[in-house]
Each structure stands twice: as C-alpha cells, then as structure tokens.
Design a protein around this motif. Structure first.
Motif, short mmCIF file in Angstrom:
data_model
loop_
_atom_site.label_atom_id
_atom_site.label_comp_id
_atom_site.label_asym_id
_atom_site.label_seq_id
_atom_site.Cartn_x
_atom_site.Cartn_y
_atom_site.Cartn_z
N GLY A 33 0.80 -1.22 0.00
CA GLY A 33 0.00 0.00 0.00
C GLY A 33 0.83 1.27 0.00
N VAL A 34 2.13 1.17 -0.25
CA VAL A 34 3.01 2.33 -0.30
C VAL A 34 4.16 2.00 -1.24
N ARG A 35 4.62 3.00 -2.02
CA ARG A 35 5.72 2.75 -2.95
C ARG A 35 7.02 2.60 -2.18
N PRO A 36 7.81 1.56 -2.49
CA PRO A 36 9.04 1.32 -1.75
C PRO A 36 10.20 2.21 -2.19
N LEU A 37 10.10 2.79 -3.38
CA LEU A 37 11.15 3.69 -3.87
C LEU A 37 10.57 5.10 -4.00
N SER A 38 11.38 6.08 -3.67
CA SER A 38 10.93 7.47 -3.70
C SER A 38 10.75 7.96 -5.13
N GLU A 39 10.03 9.07 -5.26
CA GLU A 39 9.87 9.70 -6.57
C GLU A 39 11.22 10.03 -7.19
N HIS A 40 12.15 10.52 -6.38
CA HIS A 40 13.47 10.91 -6.87
C HIS A 40 14.16 9.73 -7.55
N VAL A 41 14.13 8.57 -6.90
CA VAL A 41 14.77 7.39 -7.47
C VAL A 41 14.07 6.93 -8.73
N MET A 42 12.73 6.91 -8.72
CA MET A 42 11.99 6.47 -9.90
C MET A 42 12.26 7.38 -11.10
N LEU A 43 12.37 8.69 -10.86
CA LEU A 43 12.68 9.62 -11.95
C LEU A 43 14.06 9.32 -12.53
N HIS A 44 15.02 9.10 -11.67
CA HIS A 44 16.38 8.83 -12.16
C HIS A 44 16.45 7.50 -12.91
N LEU A 45 15.68 6.53 -12.48
CA LEU A 45 15.66 5.26 -13.21
C LEU A 45 15.09 5.45 -14.61
N ARG A 46 14.00 6.19 -14.70
CA ARG A 46 13.35 6.37 -16.01
C ARG A 46 14.18 7.21 -16.96
N TYR A 47 14.90 8.22 -16.42
CA TYR A 47 15.61 9.15 -17.29
C TYR A 47 17.13 8.94 -17.30
N GLY A 48 17.60 7.82 -16.76
CA GLY A 48 19.02 7.50 -16.87
C GLY A 48 19.79 7.65 -15.59
N GLY A 49 19.45 8.66 -14.77
CA GLY A 49 20.09 8.82 -13.47
C GLY A 49 21.52 9.32 -13.54
N ASP A 50 22.13 9.42 -12.36
CA ASP A 50 23.53 9.85 -12.27
C ASP A 50 24.45 8.71 -12.69
N GLN A 51 25.53 9.05 -13.39
CA GLN A 51 26.46 8.02 -13.82
C GLN A 51 27.12 7.32 -12.64
N ALA A 52 27.23 8.05 -11.52
CA ALA A 52 27.88 7.46 -10.34
C ALA A 52 26.96 6.53 -9.57
N ALA A 53 25.66 6.53 -9.86
CA ALA A 53 24.72 5.67 -9.14
C ALA A 53 24.97 4.20 -9.46
N ARG A 54 24.62 3.34 -8.53
CA ARG A 54 24.76 1.90 -8.71
C ARG A 54 23.41 1.23 -8.49
N ASN A 55 23.14 0.23 -9.31
CA ASN A 55 21.94 -0.58 -9.17
C ASN A 55 22.36 -1.97 -8.73
N VAL A 56 21.82 -2.40 -7.59
CA VAL A 56 22.16 -3.70 -7.03
C VAL A 56 20.96 -4.62 -7.27
N LEU A 57 21.16 -5.63 -8.10
CA LEU A 57 20.10 -6.54 -8.50
C LEU A 57 20.35 -7.91 -7.89
N LEU A 58 19.34 -8.45 -7.22
CA LEU A 58 19.48 -9.75 -6.60
C LEU A 58 18.46 -10.70 -7.25
N TYR A 59 18.99 -11.74 -7.88
CA TYR A 59 18.15 -12.71 -8.58
C TYR A 59 18.07 -13.99 -7.76
N GLN A 60 16.89 -14.57 -7.71
CA GLN A 60 16.71 -15.88 -7.09
C GLN A 60 16.14 -16.83 -8.13
N ASP A 61 16.88 -17.90 -8.39
CA ASP A 61 16.48 -18.87 -9.42
C ASP A 61 16.15 -18.19 -10.74
N GLY A 62 16.96 -17.18 -11.10
CA GLY A 62 16.83 -16.51 -12.37
C GLY A 62 15.83 -15.37 -12.42
#
Length: 322
Positions: free
Chosen positions: A37-66
């Motif tokens: 019932g609440v977004r886990p990521l802030s508006e600021h983060v979602m905007l940067h994801l959609r528009y490319g974001g800062d080059q220094a930012a890092r995205n940490v992706l955790l996959y389980q069974d692919g």
C-alpha cells in the motif's frame, strides 16, 4: 551464493539499467506497492531510473532462481552526508534473508561504509531488518491528509504580495534559487537543481496551472507547487493502482524574510482550493516529524497524520531502506 531458506541467489551490481532490467525493476516495485500500500522507492529514485540517473549511481540486482527478487538503488554522489540507498524485496521472496543479503552488499559497495536508509510507510519488515543490523530510528517524515470536502477559508495575502502561476522557462532559475533559500539545510529538497526541476516538468502529472508563485515587487518570495496522483490526468496516462486521484501539497516554500506574515498559510489555501476546483476529494502532504511549526500550520488547516516514513542510523552512519 545462497541465502538462508532461499534458492540459488545471484547478485549483480551495475551502472545504468537497460530496458529489460528497468522493466523488471518496475514490475518488482509495482508488486511491492500493491502488497504494502506504499511505494518502496521514492519519486526521486523512480525519476532517475526512467531518465538515466547519475552516472555514479549503482543498481544492485538480486536474482533468485533466475528471477529478480530484490533491488537496491545506491546513490554515492553526496560526499558530505554519505551514500544513500533504497531497497525493495518482492513480496513472494521475503523472509528468506534476501533483504539482509542485499543491504550488506549495498553497504560493501559504498565508498566509506556510510549509508542512509528509509523505511517508506514504516514497514515492519524493514524496521525489523534495520534493527537486526544494529540500526536505530533517527528521523521521521509524516504523511498528512485532509478531506477537500471540508471548508476552506479564502486566502489572505500579506500586503504587497501577489500570486500568479509558474511560467515554464521564464521562472525556472528564480524558482530554483528560492527553493534553495527556503529549504537551506534540508538534506534533500534544498539540493534541487535546474535538472531536478526539468525532470519533474517532463512528468505526465506536471501542470503549471497548479504551481503558484508569490511575488513582492517583482521578486519571488514564496510558492506552492501542487500535484495530482492517479486518476489519469492526461488522456494517455492510466490510473495508478486503481485508486481515486488525490491532490498533494507537493512543495511549499517561503522566503525566510516572509516568515510570520501568513504567506505560507495563504499559499497552502490557494493550492488546496485549486485542487478542490479540479474535483478532487482529498489532499496529502509530507512534513518532517520534528517541524512543529509546519505541523501546527497543517493541523490548523485540517490535516491529520496518515502514515510515517522512517530513517534508521547506526554509529552515526545512516542507511536508507524501502
């Protein structure tokens, strides 16, 4: 790598996301939003994801069974306050240690071990994880709401002050300067740049007719930027999560020289009346839990506390959870 009670787990730390990765993160965010019932990521983060974001930012992706099971956005650009991260675990992959694995990996990726972490909506799972890692509650942000059916007084402006709406292009630099002055010392809002303004002006919800500026002798001295969530504000926009549209006191700021004149109250009322004229039934806002002056203003206008976002810290090092 295998988290306790989970299948095979793979961590990937990258720069900008490609289209497939962005789609997977967006789907994960939507699943968590529907469950919590609440977004886990802030508006600021979602905007940067959609528009490319800062080059220094890092995205940490955790996959389980692919499958993408958890995600963290790490921003290391603030060398003064330290890195910040927002973390989300898919509802179907919780309680298997993936959140701990993700946070520990994110901390290891920071330049100096400092990390700021929010729990949006004060989610009990996020709080339990933070406490298990030795973090303590250090900051809180209230969401407040009020009905727009309730009476709204007529705004009374201080003598010599007039109000008009924002003019894209013409008012950009003056507004950024006033925003920095009004929110000097604020860890997020006071740091907004022209780029931050322009990112939001590209969003479907942006409407200059709901962006009010107060002037004294041709100089900007205050503003109330309203926002509408959901409801499909434009013909190409689908409603968010099926909820009725809700208005927001998105950003309200006053030149420190105008404090105590009643300008903040007048601008708040002007924006709320605009939202009601748009046919909206409810309005919301965010305010620091320790900003007693602002809470008194909003409470006096009929707002009540709805929910709380919490920041946790440990040994003067701050970490941000979603």
């Amino acid at each position: 790598m295998t988290a306790e009670g989970a299948g095979e787990v793979r961590l990937e730390i990258i720069g900008r996301l490609d289209a497939a990765e962005l789609a997977a993160v967006s789907a994960l965010v939507e699943a968590a939003t529907e469950a919590d019932g609440v977004r886990p990521l802030s508006e600021h983060v979602m905007l940067h994801l959609r528009y490319g974001g800062d080059q220094a930012a890092r995205n940490v992706l955790l996959y389980q069974d692919g499958e993408l099971a958890a995600y963290a956005h790490l921003d290391v650009t603030d060398v003064v306050a330290g890195a910040s991260a927002e973390v989300v675990v898919h509802p179907e992959h919780r309680r298997h240690g993936l959140g701990r694995t993700l946070v520990e990996a994110t901390v290891a990726e920071t330049p100096d071990g400092r990390l700021r972490l929010w729990s949006h909506g004060e989610h009990p799972g996020a709080a339990a994880l933070a406490h298990s890692l030795g973090f303590e509650r250090s900051r809180a942000l209230w969401q407040m709401r009020r009905s727009l059916f309730a009476p709204l007084a007529t705004p009374v402006l201080p003598p010599g002050v007039t109000v008009r709406t924002f003019r894209p292009g013409a008012d950009d630099e003056a507004w950024v300067a006033l925003n920095a002055l009004a929110f000097r010392g604020h860890p997020e809002q006071g740091q907004w740049s022209i780029e931050d303004l322009h990112l939001r002006m590209q969003e479907p919800w942006f409407d200059a007719a709901g962006f009010f500026l107060a002037e004294r002798d041709g100089r900007l001295v205050g503003f109330h930027w309203t926002k509408v969530h959901g409801g499909g504000q434009r013909h190409h926009e689908r409603p968010e999560h099926g909820h009725a549209p809700i208005g927001e006191v998105y950003v309200l700021g006053v030149d420190p020289a105008e404090q105590g004149t009643g300008l903040g109250k007048a601008l708040t009322l002007a924006g709320l009346r605009h939202l009601r004229q748009r046919g909206l039934h409810e309005a919301m806002l965010f305010v620091e839990a320790d900003n007693q002056a602002a809470i008194r203003l909003y409470s006096g206008l009929g707002f009540t506390r709805w929910e709380t976002d919490v920041m946790f810290s440990r040994d003067s090092r701050v970490v941000q959870l979603g």
